[in-house]
Design a protein around this motif. Structure first.
Motif, mmCIF file in Angstrom:
data_model
loop_
_atom_site.group_PDB
_atom_site.id
_atom_site.type_symbol
_atom_site.label_atom_id
_atom_site.label_comp_id
_atom_site.label_asym_id
_atom_site.label_seq_id
_atom_site.Cartn_x
_atom_site.Cartn_y
_atom_site.Cartn_z
ATOM 1 N N ILE A 68 0.868 -1.191 0.000
ATOM 2 C CA ILE A 68 0.000 0.000 0.000
ATOM 3 C C ILE A 68 0.894 1.227 0.000
ATOM 4 O O ILE A 68 1.850 1.297 0.774
ATOM 5 N N TYR A 69 0.606 2.206 -0.864
ATOM 6 C CA TYR A 69 1.486 3.377 -0.873
ATOM 7 C C TYR A 69 0.740 4.686 -0.704
ATOM 8 O O TYR A 69 -0.451 4.788 -0.990
ATOM 9 N N CYS A 70 1.497 5.653 -0.217
ATOM 10 C CA CYS A 70 0.968 7.010 -0.052
ATOM 11 C C CYS A 70 2.089 7.969 -0.428
ATOM 12 O O CYS A 70 3.234 7.789 -0.007
ATOM 13 N N GLY A 112 4.194 19.979 -9.938
ATOM 14 C CA GLY A 112 3.199 20.715 -9.146
ATOM 15 C C GLY A 112 1.813 20.134 -9.316
ATOM 16 O O GLY A 112 1.230 20.210 -10.404
ATOM 17 N N ASP A 113 1.308 19.538 -8.240
ATOM 18 C CA ASP A 113 -0.017 18.912 -8.281
ATOM 19 C C ASP A 113 -1.094 20.001 -8.192
ATOM 20 O O ASP A 113 -1.143 20.752 -7.213
ATOM 21 N N PRO A 114 -1.981 20.084 -9.197
ATOM 22 C CA PRO A 114 -3.040 21.109 -9.115
ATOM 23 C C PRO A 114 -4.173 20.721 -8.168
ATOM 24 O O PRO A 114 -5.020 21.560 -7.851
ATOM 25 N N THR A 213 -0.427 17.854 -16.888
ATOM 26 C CA THR A 213 0.165 16.516 -17.070
ATOM 27 C C THR A 213 0.419 15.807 -15.733
ATOM 28 O O THR A 213 0.827 14.655 -15.728
ATOM 29 N N TYR A 214 0.225 16.509 -14.607
ATOM 30 C CA TYR A 214 0.610 15.937 -13.305
ATOM 31 C C TYR A 214 0.031 14.536 -13.104
ATOM 32 O O TYR A 214 0.702 13.601 -12.682
ATOM 33 N N GLN A 215 -1.243 14.378 -13.451
ATOM 34 C CA GLN A 215 -1.914 13.078 -13.196
ATOM 35 C C GLN A 215 -1.216 11.924 -13.911
ATOM 36 O O GLN A 215 -1.249 10.781 -13.434
ATOM 37 N N PHE A 217 1.962 11.503 -14.214
ATOM 38 C CA PHE A 217 3.119 11.058 -13.420
ATOM 39 C C PHE A 217 2.687 10.274 -12.180
ATOM 40 O O PHE A 217 3.292 9.259 -11.844
ATOM 41 N N GLN A 218 1.664 10.769 -11.515
ATOM 42 C CA GLN A 218 1.204 10.022 -10.327
ATOM 43 C C GLN A 218 0.640 8.661 -10.758
ATOM 44 O O GLN A 218 0.808 7.658 -10.063
ATOM 45 N N ALA A 219 -0.008 8.653 -11.932
ATOM 46 C CA ALA A 219 -0.548 7.381 -12.451
ATOM 47 C C ALA A 219 0.606 6.426 -12.763
ATOM 48 O O ALA A 219 0.545 5.235 -12.442
ATOM 49 N N TYR A 220 1.661 6.976 -13.356
ATOM 50 C CA TYR A 220 2.790 6.100 -13.718
ATOM 51 C C TYR A 220 3.486 5.573 -12.450
ATOM 52 O O TYR A 220 3.933 4.421 -12.427
ATOM 53 N N ASP A 221 3.565 6.394 -11.416
ATOM 54 C CA ASP A 221 4.146 5.910 -10.146
ATOM 55 C C ASP A 221 3.397 4.669 -9.660
ATOM 56 O O ASP A 221 3.997 3.687 -9.239
ATOM 57 N N PHE A 222 2.081 4.767 -9.732
ATOM 58 C CA PHE A 222 1.241 3.659 -9.259
ATOM 59 C C PHE A 222 1.557 2.410 -10.103
ATOM 60 O O PHE A 222 1.749 1.310 -9.577
ATOM 61 N N GLY A 236 -4.569 8.397 0.120
ATOM 62 C CA GLY A 236 -4.290 9.832 0.068
ATOM 63 C C GLY A 236 -5.541 10.597 0.454
ATOM 64 O O GLY A 236 -6.617 10.003 0.611
ATOM 65 N N GLY A 237 -5.401 11.904 0.588
ATOM 66 C CA GLY A 237 -6.555 12.751 0.910
ATOM 67 C C GLY A 237 -7.584 12.709 -0.216
ATOM 68 O O GLY A 237 -7.286 12.266 -1.331
ATOM 69 N N THR A 238 -8.780 13.189 0.072
ATOM 70 C CA THR A 238 -9.839 13.148 -0.954
ATOM 71 C C THR A 238 -9.444 13.964 -2.189
ATOM 72 O O THR A 238 -9.907 13.691 -3.286
ATOM 73 N N ASP A 239 -8.552 14.935 -1.997
ATOM 74 C CA ASP A 239 -8.114 15.731 -3.161
ATOM 75 C C ASP A 239 -7.295 14.889 -4.148
ATOM 76 O O ASP A 239 -7.059 15.302 -5.271
ATOM 77 N N GLN A 240 -6.857 13.709 -3.727
ATOM 78 C CA GLN A 240 -6.011 12.869 -4.578
ATOM 79 C C GLN A 240 -6.811 11.867 -5.409
ATOM 80 O O GLN A 240 -6.238 11.104 -6.189
ATOM 81 N N LEU A 266 -10.193 15.256 4.556
ATOM 82 C CA LEU A 266 -9.294 16.419 4.573
ATOM 83 C C LEU A 266 -9.470 17.186 5.871
ATOM 84 O O LEU A 266 -10.591 17.437 6.307
ATOM 85 N N VAL A 267 -8.354 17.543 6.493
ATOM 86 C CA VAL A 267 -8.407 18.377 7.695
ATOM 87 C C VAL A 267 -8.573 19.816 7.214
ATOM 88 O O VAL A 267 -7.803 20.282 6.375
ATOM 89 N N THR A 268 -9.590 20.476 7.743
ATOM 90 C CA THR A 268 -9.819 21.866 7.322
ATOM 91 C C THR A 268 -9.747 22.806 8.528
ATOM 92 O O THR A 268 -9.853 22.357 9.671
ATOM 93 N N LYS A 274 -9.007 23.906 3.334
ATOM 94 C CA LYS A 274 -8.082 22.788 3.526
ATOM 95 C C LYS A 274 -6.854 23.309 4.261
ATOM 96 O O LYS A 274 -6.291 24.341 3.884
ATOM 97 N N LEU A 275 -6.456 22.596 5.315
ATOM 98 C CA LEU A 275 -5.286 23.013 6.081
ATOM 99 C C LEU A 275 -4.052 22.560 5.317
ATOM 100 O O LEU A 275 -3.896 21.378 5.040
ATOM 101 N N GLY A 276 -3.187 23.489 4.947
ATOM 102 C CA GLY A 276 -2.010 23.059 4.187
ATOM 103 C C GLY A 276 -1.100 24.195 3.834
ATOM 104 O O GLY A 276 -1.363 25.355 4.166
#
Ligand code: YSA
Length: 467
Positions: A68-70, A112-114, A213-215, A217-222, A236-240, A266-268, A274-276
């Motif tokens: 399982i990864y995060c 940069g993840d949008p 294009t960010y998605q 790269f994250q898809a390829y990581d998976f 990951g958070g719901t934003d992911q 998500l912690v708000t 969103k707290l971040g």
């Protein structure tokens, strides 16, 4: 602090899991009962699962330990408590016997993840990202070690959590080959339909091609982790969620296999943001950004309405222990028993025993009228605690009076000083002194750490270092 929620599919999966568990028990097959991390839904740790209609996930979780990864992007040199929640979820998976990977996005941070961001992130220099990645690597290691040493009280050894960096596979990747091989599996319609893309396309600023294009790269990581380590689950958070869906689609198209995404709430902030780091309201886990004391206080000050939820989310305490402390807390809310337990558990995880002790010492010094608590701190700690206090160095001369010192340090003016002290407005080392002519004594006015703390009224502090 509060938490956003999305519709649940986990409840339905859990019901099936209970049926499945019974079937297996009746058939006398042995398996690790807590390996079904979907039960963490009871703690509120997981919000939703993707794909939503999957019956296979509970079976998979119970059949064998899963990889399982995060992931976390090193766009700052510290993680914050929103990221911490994702890590706590990953640690829960480790406790359930799964093989976990904490992935540092050394490559993806350069794109940069949008997701969850309303404006484009400024490009970061690769050297800075590398430094951030090193710092985050250390924090991850520290958290995983603290957890195992201080919060995992069982004899059973935990499987290691692997820390990786996606630079490992992108640094040798050739752009033309990469796009030629994988680009064709990404469909424009799906890419455009992602919430992160939709939100940005309808904003006045729009979206750059890089962020779009960010998605990929994250898809390829998976896919990479799926092929190399048999990784079937990403959390990951719901934003992911959109990025996880892209990974799911890519893996389906390239291998024909099914993989899963699990989202955490998500912690708000109290205003619902969103707290971040992007929102600028982060509570950091590196002590140079948010001190141990401030982190402790953040949880101590938590609203009564949020504390039970936070105990379930941020700690590993069994639910019956949480219920018990909440019952005690409700009987005497002013004691903040639940908040204290929460703060203690988070501090142990993030800063270990030393960090917890420091936070407690500072808290005691701030809130008790006991001189001894102040004396246990170093000069640096006192000045950290009373941020905003005037810092003054004064040469100690025999016979100095309280009034003379208050004036010499600038805490009181010469003309009004006497009256203010006589009216009870001056505190020396948290104790009221009403005689302006009292001569300073070591151990009473001058603490063994060579410090004197003056307070005028409620919050006006001056810190004297004797030289
Ligand atoms: C993930 C997978 C990869 O293969 C590569 C990179 C990544 C990182 C991911 N795209 C990202 O940008 N994550 S993050 O650095 O912004 O946050 C790390 C994790 O913390 C994410 O799961 C995110 O959803 C979560 N997080 C951030 N703020 C949060 C939060 N979780 C709960 N509450 C918050 N306020």
């Amino acid at each position: 602090m509060s938490f956003t929620r999305v519709p649940l599919t986990i409840k339905r999966l859990l019901t099936r899991h209970v049926q499945l568990q019974l079937v297996i028990q009746n058939g006398r097959r042995s398996y690790c009962t807590n390996s079904n991390i979907l039960t963490l839904h009871q703690r509120g740790v997981f919000n939703d699962v993707f794909p939503p209609q999957s019956d296979e996930l509970p079976k998979l979780l119970m059949s064998s330990p899963q990889c399982i990864y995060c992931g976390v992007d090193p766009t700052a040199d510290s993680l914050h408590i929103g990221n911490l929640l994702a890590l706590v979820a990953l640690i829960h998976c480790q406790r359930a016997g799964h093989q976990c990977v904490a992935l540092i996005g050394g490559a993806t941070a350069l794109i940069g993840d949008p997701s969850g961001k309303s404006t484009e992130r400024e490009a970061l220099h690769p050297d800075l990202v590398e430094r951030n990645a090193e710092s985050i690597h250390q924090s991850l290691q520290r958290i995983f070690t603290n957890h195992e040493r201080l919060l995992w009280k069982r004899d059973k050894a935990l499987p290691d959590i692997r820390i990786m960096n996606n630079q490992e596979w992108y640094k040798s990747e050739n752009l033309v080959q990469f796009l030629g091989t994988y680009g064709r599996f990404f469909r424009m319609g799906s890419m455009l339909s992602r919430q992160s893309v939709q939100t940005r396309l309808s904003s006045p600023e729009g979206m750059s091609f890089s962020e779009f294009t960010y998605q990929i790269f994250q898809a390829y990581d998976f896919l990479h982790l799926h092929e190399q380590y048999g990784c079937n689950i990403q959390i990951g958070g719901t934003d992911q969620l959109g990025n996880m869906m892209s990974g799911h689609d890519l893996i389906r198209r390239t291998t024909g296999n099914d993989v899963y995404g699990l989202t955490i709430p998500l912690v708000t902030s109290s205003t619902g943001d969103k707290l971040g780091k992007t929102a600028g309201n982060a509570v950091w886990i590196n002590s140079d950004k948010t001190s141990e004391f401030d982190l402790y206080q953040y949880f101590i000050r938590m609203h009564d309405n949020d504390v039970e939820k936070s105990l379930k989310l941020f700690t590993f305490l069994p639910l019956h222990d949480i219920d018990a402390v909440i019952r005690k807390h409700k009987a005497k809310p002013e004691k903040r028993k639940a908040q204290r337990l929460l703060a203690e558990q988070v501090l142990l995880l993030v800063h270990g025993e030393e960090g917890l002790n420091k936070a407690r010492r500072l808290t005691e010094a701030l809130y008790s009228s006991d001189r001894g608590a102040l004396e246990k701190l170093s000069y640096e700690e006192v000045s950290q605690l009373f941020q905003g206090a005037g810092l003054v160095e004064i040469m100690l001369e025999p016979g100095l009076t309280v009034h003379q010192v208050a004036v010499a340090s600038g805490a009181l003016s010469k003309d009004r000083g006497l009256a203010i002290i006589e009216d009870g407005g001056l505190y020396v080392n948290q104790q009221r002194i009403t005689n302006p002519h009292e001569v300073l004594q070591k151990g009473l006015h001058i603490l063994s750490n060579n410090v004197t703390l003056l307070r005028i009224g409620k919050k006006n502090y001056t810190l004297i270092k004797w030289v």
